[in-house]
Design an enzyme around this catalytic site. Structure first.
Site, short mmCIF file in Angstrom:
data_model
loop_
_atom_site.label_atom_id
_atom_site.label_comp_id
_atom_site.label_asym_id
_atom_site.label_seq_id
_atom_site.Cartn_x
_atom_site.Cartn_y
_atom_site.Cartn_z
CD GLN A 116 -2.48 -1.11 2.57
OE1 GLN A 116 -3.80 -0.78 2.45
NE2 GLN A 116 -2.02 -1.83 3.75
CG ASN A 117 4.19 1.20 2.36
OD1 ASN A 117 3.09 1.72 2.87
ND2 ASN A 117 5.04 0.47 2.84
CG HIS A 134 -2.50 2.66 -2.23
ND1 HIS A 134 -2.47 2.52 -0.87
CD2 HIS A 134 -3.76 1.93 -2.76
CE1 HIS A 134 -3.62 2.06 -0.35
NE2 HIS A 134 -4.55 1.65 -1.47
CB CYS A 142 -0.71 14.10 -18.60
SG CYS A 142 -1.97 15.33 -19.39
CB CYS A 199 -2.16 17.61 -24.09
SG CYS A 199 -2.49 16.94 -22.40
CG ASN A 262 -0.40 -2.72 12.64
OD1 ASN A 262 0.43 -1.88 11.76
ND2 ASN A 262 -1.27 -1.91 13.30
NE ARG A 263 5.24 0.68 17.52
CZ ARG A 263 4.92 2.23 17.49
NH1 ARG A 263 5.19 2.77 16.46
NH2 ARG A 263 4.99 2.63 18.67
#
Length: 293
Positions: A116-117, A134, A142, A199, A262-263
């Site tokens: 996701q980074n 992502h 553009c 463009c 995870n934290r």
């Protein structure tokens, strides 16, 4: 790909090590199985890139896709902040967690990494099967003609259009930087964005904004990585947004064990076979050491 970025040393954060019991359970669960990995911002914090929702993170209000495309002032404000912030992300280097995943992939233990980074650090570390869910901070597209350029080349044009802007802000090290390379700068009204050289259209980082859809082909490839695996390992993600959580739901529905490192708590915890409240770097290092050394 060998590591190419250079960065100033950053202090290792006070992320807890996994307990011996948790590490043993993780090793038992993944040994002899192929693993799909889903990473979030917590994997990159030890590279000096802050996360959005970690226990120590300040409140953030990232720009939405609708704001970016609908308001010229918002776009100017974003590009001014990004013009400063991207330099911080560009000079960061992979940490031991990224390198541990590269070692596991090279040993044939991973079906791939879904991240996701947008910092591209998995690829810089040498991982080859990576889905940048992502997008990536180092490309600009553009919105009108689809032409793509590097963020570095755009920086040269922005610098020419805004001489002295970065220097007027001060040392990047003293400015708060968000995970998408957005620097926290208040005064941007005098900044001049630039248009597409092909463009004259609107330029946008090749990043999926809040409120924007991840391209279908990218999502499909990510699901393939999960379906090819015997275990899904989530590292450094709170799974707050659907774009990541859907893979946990998909794996759990198929009966594939899910491990979450995870934290703090995550939205996926109720679906997990194993949850480990610990630092991603330490846990991935320990996992690679247990499986490979």
């Amino acid at each position: 790909m060998p590591e190419q970025r250079q960065s100033r040393p950053s202090p290792r954060r006070d992320h807890p090590d996994p307990s011996e019991q948790d590490l043993a359970a993780l090793v038992d669960l993944v040994r002899g199985r192929r693993v799909a990995v889903l990473t979030g911002a917590g994997v990159s914090t030890d590279s000096g890139i802050p996360d959005y929702r970690g226990p120590d993170s300040p409140p953030r209000n990232p720009m939405t896709y609708q704001q970016f495309i609908g308001d010229e002032a918002f776009r100017r404000h974003y590009w001014a902040r990004n013009h400063v912030g991207w330099r911080h992300v560009e000079r960061t280097s992979p940490n031991a967690g990224h390198r541990a995943l590269t070692r596991l992939e090279q040993a044939g233990l991973l079906t791939g990494i879904i991240t996701q980074n947008v910092d591209t650090l998995h690829v810089v570390a040498g991982s080859t099967t990576v889905v940048d869910l992502h997008g990536s901070f180092d490309r600009v597209v553009c919105l009108d003609c689809g032409h793509v350029v590097s963020r570095e080349s755009l920086a040269e044009r922005l610098e020419a259009a805004n001489p002295g802007f970065v220097e007027s802000i001060g040392d990047v090290a003293d400015i708060e930087i968000a995970p998408d390379a957005d620097a926290v700068i208040e005064t941007t009204a005098h900044f001049r964005p630039v248009a597409c050289e092909v463009c004259g259209g609107t330029l946008k980082p090749d990043i999926v904004y809040f409120g924007e859809m991840v391209p279908k082909a990218r999502v499909a490839r990510a699901f393939e990585i999960v379906d090819e695996a015997d275990v899904l390992l989530v590292a450094g993600s709170s799974l707050t947004v659907h774009s990541g959580l859907r893979f946990v739901k998909h794996a759990a529905k198929a009966g594939t064990p899910v491990v979450i490192v995870n934290r703090g708590e995550t939205r996926g915890d109720p679906l997990a076979t194993l949850t480990i409240d610990a630092g991603a770097t330490q846990t991935l290092e320990a996992l690679a050491e247990a499986l490979l050394d």
